[in-house]
Design a protein around this motif. Sequence first.
Motif, short mmCIF file in Angstrom:
data_model
loop_
_atom_site.label_atom_id
_atom_site.label_comp_id
_atom_site.label_asym_id
_atom_site.label_seq_id
_atom_site.Cartn_x
_atom_site.Cartn_y
_atom_site.Cartn_z
N UNK A 13 27.55 43.44 39.90
CA UNK A 13 27.89 44.87 39.88
C UNK A 13 29.37 45.09 39.59
N UNK A 14 30.22 44.11 39.93
CA UNK A 14 31.64 44.25 39.62
C UNK A 14 31.88 44.07 38.12
N UNK A 15 31.15 43.11 37.53
CA UNK A 15 31.20 42.96 36.07
C UNK A 15 30.79 44.25 35.38
N UNK B 180 20.10 45.91 39.49
CA UNK B 180 20.88 46.48 40.58
C UNK B 180 22.35 46.62 40.24
N UNK B 181 22.92 45.58 39.62
CA UNK B 181 24.34 45.61 39.29
C UNK B 181 24.68 46.79 38.41
N UNK B 182 23.87 47.03 37.40
CA UNK B 182 24.12 48.15 36.49
C UNK B 182 23.98 49.47 37.23
N UNK B 183 22.97 49.56 38.08
CA UNK B 183 22.76 50.80 38.82
C UNK B 183 23.92 51.10 39.77
N UNK B 184 24.39 50.05 40.46
CA UNK B 184 25.51 50.25 41.38
C UNK B 184 26.73 50.75 40.62
N UNK C 70 34.88 50.31 32.38
CA UNK C 70 36.30 50.65 32.37
C UNK C 70 36.75 51.35 33.65
N UNK C 71 36.18 50.88 34.77
CA UNK C 71 36.58 51.49 36.05
C UNK C 71 37.82 50.83 36.63
N UNK C 72 38.27 49.74 35.99
CA UNK C 72 39.46 49.07 36.47
C UNK C 72 39.43 47.59 36.16
N UNK C 73 40.35 46.86 36.77
CA UNK C 73 40.48 45.43 36.52
C UNK C 73 39.45 44.67 37.34
N UNK C 74 39.06 43.51 36.83
CA UNK C 74 38.16 42.66 37.61
C UNK C 74 38.87 41.38 38.02
N UNK C 75 39.98 41.11 37.33
CA UNK C 75 40.76 39.92 37.64
C UNK C 75 41.74 40.27 38.76
N UNK C 76 41.58 39.63 39.90
CA UNK C 76 42.39 39.98 41.07
C UNK C 76 43.88 39.81 40.78
N UNK C 77 44.19 38.90 39.86
CA UNK C 77 45.59 38.66 39.51
C UNK C 77 46.21 39.87 38.82
N UNK C 78 45.38 40.70 38.21
CA UNK C 78 45.90 41.84 37.47
C UNK C 78 45.97 43.11 38.33
N UNK D 60 36.91 44.41 44.44
CA UNK D 60 37.36 43.10 43.93
C UNK D 60 38.17 42.38 45.00
N UNK D 61 39.08 43.12 45.66
CA UNK D 61 39.90 42.51 46.70
C UNK D 61 39.03 42.05 47.87
N UNK D 62 38.04 42.87 48.23
CA UNK D 62 37.15 42.52 49.33
C UNK D 62 36.31 41.29 48.98
N UNK D 63 35.86 41.24 47.73
CA UNK D 63 35.09 40.07 47.28
C UNK D 63 35.94 38.81 47.39
N UNK D 64 37.20 38.94 47.02
CA UNK D 64 38.11 37.79 47.11
C UNK D 64 38.26 37.35 48.56
N UNK D 65 38.38 38.33 49.45
CA UNK D 65 38.49 38.01 50.87
C UNK D 65 37.25 37.27 51.36
#
Lengths: 293, 506
Positions: free
Chosen positions: A269-271, A200-204, A277-285, A254-259
């Motif tokens: 799916x975020x990994x 599922x993660x890959x498909x999403x 290369x859709x963007x950052x996964x580290x919320x700090x970045x 990512x921000x919503x997951x953090x919330x």
Amino acid sequence: MKRRTFVRNGILVSSGLLVGPLVRAQAPADVIQVKGASPYEITRRAVAELGGMNRFVARGDVVMVKPNIGWNRTPEQAACTNPEVLRAVIELAFAAGAKKVVVMDNTCHKAEDCYQRSGIEAMARRAGAEVRFSDENRLVAHDFKGEFLGKWPVYRDHLEVDKFINVPILKHHGSSGLTIAMKNLYGILGGNRGKLHRDMGENIADLASGFRSHLVVVDAWRVLVRNGPVGGRLSDVEERRTVIASGNILHADVAAAALFGRDARQVEFLQAAHARKMGEIDIAKIALKSLSA
Amino acid sequence: MDRRTGRLLQRSRILSQILFTVLFFFLLVRSGGGDAARLWWAGLFFYFDPLFLWVGLLAGPFLRIFLLALAPLLLTLLLGRFFCGWVCPFGALNQFFTWLGSRPGQRRIPVARRPLRLKYLLLVALLAASLFTVQLLGWLDPFSLLTRSAATVVLPGANALLQQALLAGPEPLYELGRRVLLTVTQRTFLQAAGIGVIFFGLLLLNLHRRRFFCNYLCPLGALYGLLARWSLLHLPINDKCRSCNACAGHCTYYGSPFKDYLKSECVLCFNCVADCPEAAIDLRFALPGSGRRPALDLGRRRLLGVSAIGLVAAALPLASPARKAGAHSFLRPPGALTEKEFLKKCIRCGACMQACPTNALQPAVFQAGLEGVWTPVLVPTNGYCEYECHRCTQVCPTRALARLTLKEKKQFKIGTAVIDRSACYTYADGYNCAVCEEHCPVPEKAIRLREVEVHDFRGRLRKVKQVYVVPDLCIGCGICESVCPRTDAPAIRVGAEEEQREIPYG
């Protein structure tokens, strides 16, 4: 590659490289998170802080506003996008000059039930949007060009609009952990969607990288924290009174997951999206601006 | 009465037939949408049906609303078979098809005298069988037949045809049609072909014998016919009659006031009065015994014979294995009484199937035994029981489905889901799926996930979220089965295990 194509692509890419940073420099932040007293007001505020709807919708555009209307549940049960959040997005799109706003989803429960009980049909109509039911006769094969998700039937309504605004609700999901904006794109698909639950993660991630959301507005007014995605029990719902907006779907998620209290790096799916290369996964970045309205 | 009066009565009758037919279909279509708390009117026509008054008397506890059926009975004693001529929507349809099939100037579609008896014999046999708890009146009752056929064949079929027609046209027209006429999803019924062949077959038989069903088969018409013998309204011939027999020209049923007048068959269509050139037919109220004694001779032996047949026929299903309270392969709708009680009360009308928003309720073929044909079964591969819905329990006219509140229905156990571990992806192939878990509507989740390490189909050890059922929480709604992504057969199925069928009357 023909010479003409090469030249044209070259111009496009280099102008993108030139303009891209300029646009980014203009944008105050990549992700806006607003907490406040009214779902309608915080939605407006979040989009305004992001640079306004004019950044995403041009005059004369036909805009698809895609909420999550998956379930026959009330707004209080927090399985579908909050109608007030939706109203704000529709109004903003019209204010930015949209010619037409369409609202639709491919629901899990019977469509009429979901549209009605979620309050979305009535609200969208009142805000001036056209409400459509997904129609099997309008399915076309769309190539997501992913490693896992290639061609899959998509309701062509979503391909025929100028802009696509993804307005999911943040909630718990049994198999994927969370469902936010990327998972919300399941609603543009027809066919046997259940088959996509394998890997599922890959498909999403393929889904979200193969189909562009021009703007993402995550409804986290009420959050279903357990027994998602359908829920039903009010004790599983927490009021977070928040809306998150971003032009980058991964960053919004990512921000919503953090919330929600999840580290994005532990959400499959975020990994997978990060790996694409859709963007950052580290919320700090991520340039996240959080404010209270 | 002169011809003008006759024509006025004739036109009033046609108008009445149209109005009642429109009302019938309006109620039927309306019962498929709207607020479930207000659906009492869905069974309106059934409440005026004395056959179901009888069913209620036999099956108990008695529903007072069926006392409404006394009204047409009393009116029949007064007027005769006005119901068949003026009210019955299926009668109107049959008349319409007879009219379609008879071209002016050609030979009229005939009707034979001897087979008129058949409907009375069928009525007696069905009543006799119902005494022995085998209740099949709904197979032939006109309201049951029409509701069932319209819900499972006519309405879905019309929708499919219309959709195909609109798809062939320009897109804006299709979009408009889809918005105002078509259902969002096409409804499908597993036994539509069988019910459709019977329904359209009956309509086509009108081209062979006029009002075929009404004249030869209808048990309700037969009941009214028995009473009409003693009705107070008469159509006597006065001395202006020149024996031209013009009155027989357009008689809806059989005979004419002039020749071989059968009061039990007259439906007061008034075609005869409108056709009479001499105003020779009168309308008069008189005591039953007066004047001619027009009646069809049924024959005492024949009546005894069919009663016996009814009783014997009743014994056959009673001796069938379907009556055993053992394992069975079908699911009943929520609120269904114990099988024995249910079969006594269910009139096979299909109102529940029309009301079911997800198309889960289907007419049974033989899975519930011969006597269970056309009773409702819940078929999850075709649809699920919507958690937020209790419509079927609201529309059932005879309360074969107990009238559950939404809260009661949410707790009513239709059956229990079982996972086929040799087919479920999370067991057999070792990869994630959980579509069933996602859809489970029970807030506490009757389907859950547990993370285990298994060898997948490539032989690699991996972590998988396997699904499992909590039987005590499962209400058997079947949404899991309906959404299982396997395309051969669902790997999770709802069976009748632990089904709740005992409902305290109240």
